[in-house]
Design an enzyme around this catalytic site. Structure first.
Site, short mmCIF file in Angstrom:
data_model
loop_
_atom_site.label_atom_id
_atom_site.label_comp_id
_atom_site.label_asym_id
_atom_site.label_seq_id
_atom_site.Cartn_x
_atom_site.Cartn_y
_atom_site.Cartn_z
N ASP A 76 0.86 -1.19 0.00
CA ASP A 76 0.00 0.00 0.00
C ASP A 76 0.89 1.23 0.00
OD1 ASP A 76 -2.12 1.70 -0.02
OD2 ASP A 76 -2.94 1.10 1.92
N ASN A 165 -7.47 -1.96 8.05
CA ASN A 165 -7.31 -1.00 9.15
C ASN A 165 -7.55 0.45 8.72
OD1 ASN A 165 -5.02 -0.66 7.59
ND2 ASN A 165 -3.56 -0.85 9.28
N HIS A 166 -8.04 0.66 7.51
CA HIS A 166 -8.32 2.02 7.06
C HIS A 166 -9.63 2.53 7.68
CE1 HIS A 166 -5.68 1.17 3.29
NE2 HIS A 166 -4.97 1.43 4.37
N PHE A 167 -9.70 3.83 7.91
CA PHE A 167 -10.87 4.37 8.59
C PHE A 167 -11.04 5.86 8.34
CE2 PHE A 167 -7.40 4.72 11.80
CZ PHE A 167 -7.43 6.10 12.03
N HIS A 279 3.09 6.88 5.55
CA HIS A 279 3.91 5.99 6.38
C HIS A 279 4.29 4.68 5.68
CE1 HIS A 279 -0.27 5.11 8.39
NE2 HIS A 279 -0.07 4.20 7.46
N MET A 314 -9.69 1.71 16.65
CA MET A 314 -11.02 2.30 16.86
C MET A 314 -11.48 2.04 18.29
SD MET A 314 -13.64 -0.13 14.75
CE MET A 314 -13.82 -1.87 15.10
N HIS A 335 3.95 4.22 13.28
CA HIS A 335 2.84 4.71 12.45
C HIS A 335 1.50 4.44 13.10
CE1 HIS A 335 1.93 0.59 11.44
NE2 HIS A 335 1.18 0.88 10.40
N ALA A 337 -0.46 1.89 16.62
CA ALA A 337 -0.30 1.10 17.83
C ALA A 337 0.39 -0.23 17.56
CB ALA A 337 -1.67 0.85 18.47
N LYS A 409 -15.73 2.32 8.83
CA LYS A 409 -14.79 1.28 8.42
C LYS A 409 -15.27 0.65 7.12
CE LYS A 409 -11.90 -0.33 10.72
NZ LYS A 409 -10.43 -0.09 10.81
#
Length: 410
Positions: A76, A165-167, A279, A314, A335, A337, A409
């Site tokens: 990505d 994990n995109h939001f 990142h 989230m 970048h 957690a 999400k």
């Protein structure tokens, strides 16, 4: 931070954690592979959120002399964060009702109706200055004819939110102000570029009898070679596209937030300074008196005084930070957690019901088409962001701490 430098390493490995017990065995193995690369500059860095990736750990940073490694950037390309604060105090709008639930629920619903999520795309081409520019400079890309259709296809995905994990989050800072944060990247464009050039690098490394083992998935391209230059062209295109993708979504989200708040209150919404940062990328930089290709895979550049965004999970906390220009980390921080559980592992460990109850108890509005896989990205699947931040105080100064109030999400 501790250092590993032994008979298994050609270069030292610097790890911003307390000890090896905090690392996955497979992540440490990948770090050892990196430390054997003959063209490294100084050492390998692992950020406090590090975990196993493909070839190179996520949360890994290396500086390479004269070469570039597609899998050390990742699939990505240009994935990153976009953030903007507002002048609206959450206490002034929290209880306001609309025809579609609370004001936060209405915002989340409108975002979901406006921005395509996960594998969705627009039915018609969208405006893209980045892709328009690429079409004007097609000679830079024509050598890789297999990838050319990606440029036209990209018009249908710019301004869309990926899955995983995109939001898009609505957040509240410690002073009570509403803020907006987005995490997304280059969509299909980045993955196709990475896979194409990794395979090209594998073929060339085999011809050169490279000492970099194929099973490491770290095949490289000399930056000055024709193939290396082509990868750099395409990587930069994906980075610019990812930047534009986030900015487009942020603009649409800001419009929704402004319209709904001003419709249902007497307030005028104003926005502060935007922070849009990558990142997942590589860039030519000078460190320790050498011009080197710094690869940041799931890691954020934080030069002295540079503003950046480090998200949690989230229902957890996120941070806006100011860089300290830490030389040892090549001016880099975590970048996010970092995962404690793989997506499959999280699904096995936590039920969707547990996650939904947790979000409800915190008063968090979730916008998601399908809830059955919600545990993949729950806060329990991630490390404690505050523990991660504590391990990198030599890299960044926290400026804002933000709590999720609404999340969309894919």
């Amino acid at each position: 931070m501790f250092v590993i430098y032994n008979e298994n390493t050609r270069f030292p490995i610097k790890i911003w954690l307390e000890d090896e017990k905090q690392l996955e065995e497979s992540c440490l193995e990948q770090a050892y592979h990196l430390s054997q690369l003959p063209f490294l500059h100084k050492w390998v860095c692992l950020m406090p959120d590090t975990h196993t990736g493909k070839g190179m750990p996520i949360g890994g940073v290396i500086a390479a002399k004269d070469v570039i490694i597609p899998n050390a950037v990742g699939v990505d390309i240009g994935c990153g964060m976009d953030f903007i604060p507002t002048n609206i105090n959450m206490d002034d709008i929290r209880q306001i009702q609309t025809g579609n639930g609370t004001l936060i629920q209405a915002m989340v619903g409108n975002i979901m109706r406006t921005i395509p999520l996960n594998t969705e795309r627009y039915k018609t081409p969208q405006e893209s200055k980045v892709l328009d520019q690429a079409r004007q400079e097609l000679e830079k890309y024509e050598r890789d004819s297999e990838l050319l259709p990606l440029i036209e296809d990209g018009y249908f995905q710019v301004g869309t939110l990926g899955g995983g994990n995109h939001f898009i989050e609505l957040q509240e800072d410690e002073e009570g102000f509403l803020c907006i944060m987005i995490h997304s990247g280059s969509r299909h464009l980045g993955k196709a570029i990475c896979d194409y050039f990794h395979n090209k690098a594998r073929e060339l490394n085999h011809l050169w009898y490279s000492e970099v083992k194929d099973e490491y998935c770290l095949s490289f391209l000399p930056a000055a070679s024709m193939e290396g230059q082509q990868y750099i062209h395409w990587m930069n295109l994906a980075m610019d596209y990812a930047f534009e993708n986030r900015a487009c979504m942020l603009n649409k989200t800001c419009t929704i937030v402004k319209e709904l708040i001003e419709k249902h209150t007497g307030f005028t919404v104003e926005f502060g300074e935007e922070i849009n940062c990558h990142h997942n990328y590589a860039s030519l930089e000078n460190h320790y008196d050498a011009n080197v290709w710094v690869h940041r895979k799931g890691a954020t550049r934080v030069l002295q005084g540079e503003m950046a965004v480090i998200p949690g999970a989230m229902g957890s906390y996120s941070y806006v930070v100011e860089g300290k220009g830490c030389r040892e980390s090549f001016c880099t921080s975590s970048h996010g957690a970092g995962r404690n559980y793989s997506r499959k592992g999280a699904m096995q460990a936590f039920t969707a019901e547990k996650v939904m109850v947790d979000l409800k108890e915190q008063g968090i509005v979730l916008g998601k088409r399908k809830k059955n896989d919600v545990a993949e990205e729950c806060r329990f699947a991630y490390k404690d962001i505050d523990l991660v931040m504590a391990q990198q105080m030599d890299m960044v100064t926290p400026i804002r701490k933000l709590k999720t109030v609404g999340v969309v999400k894919g």
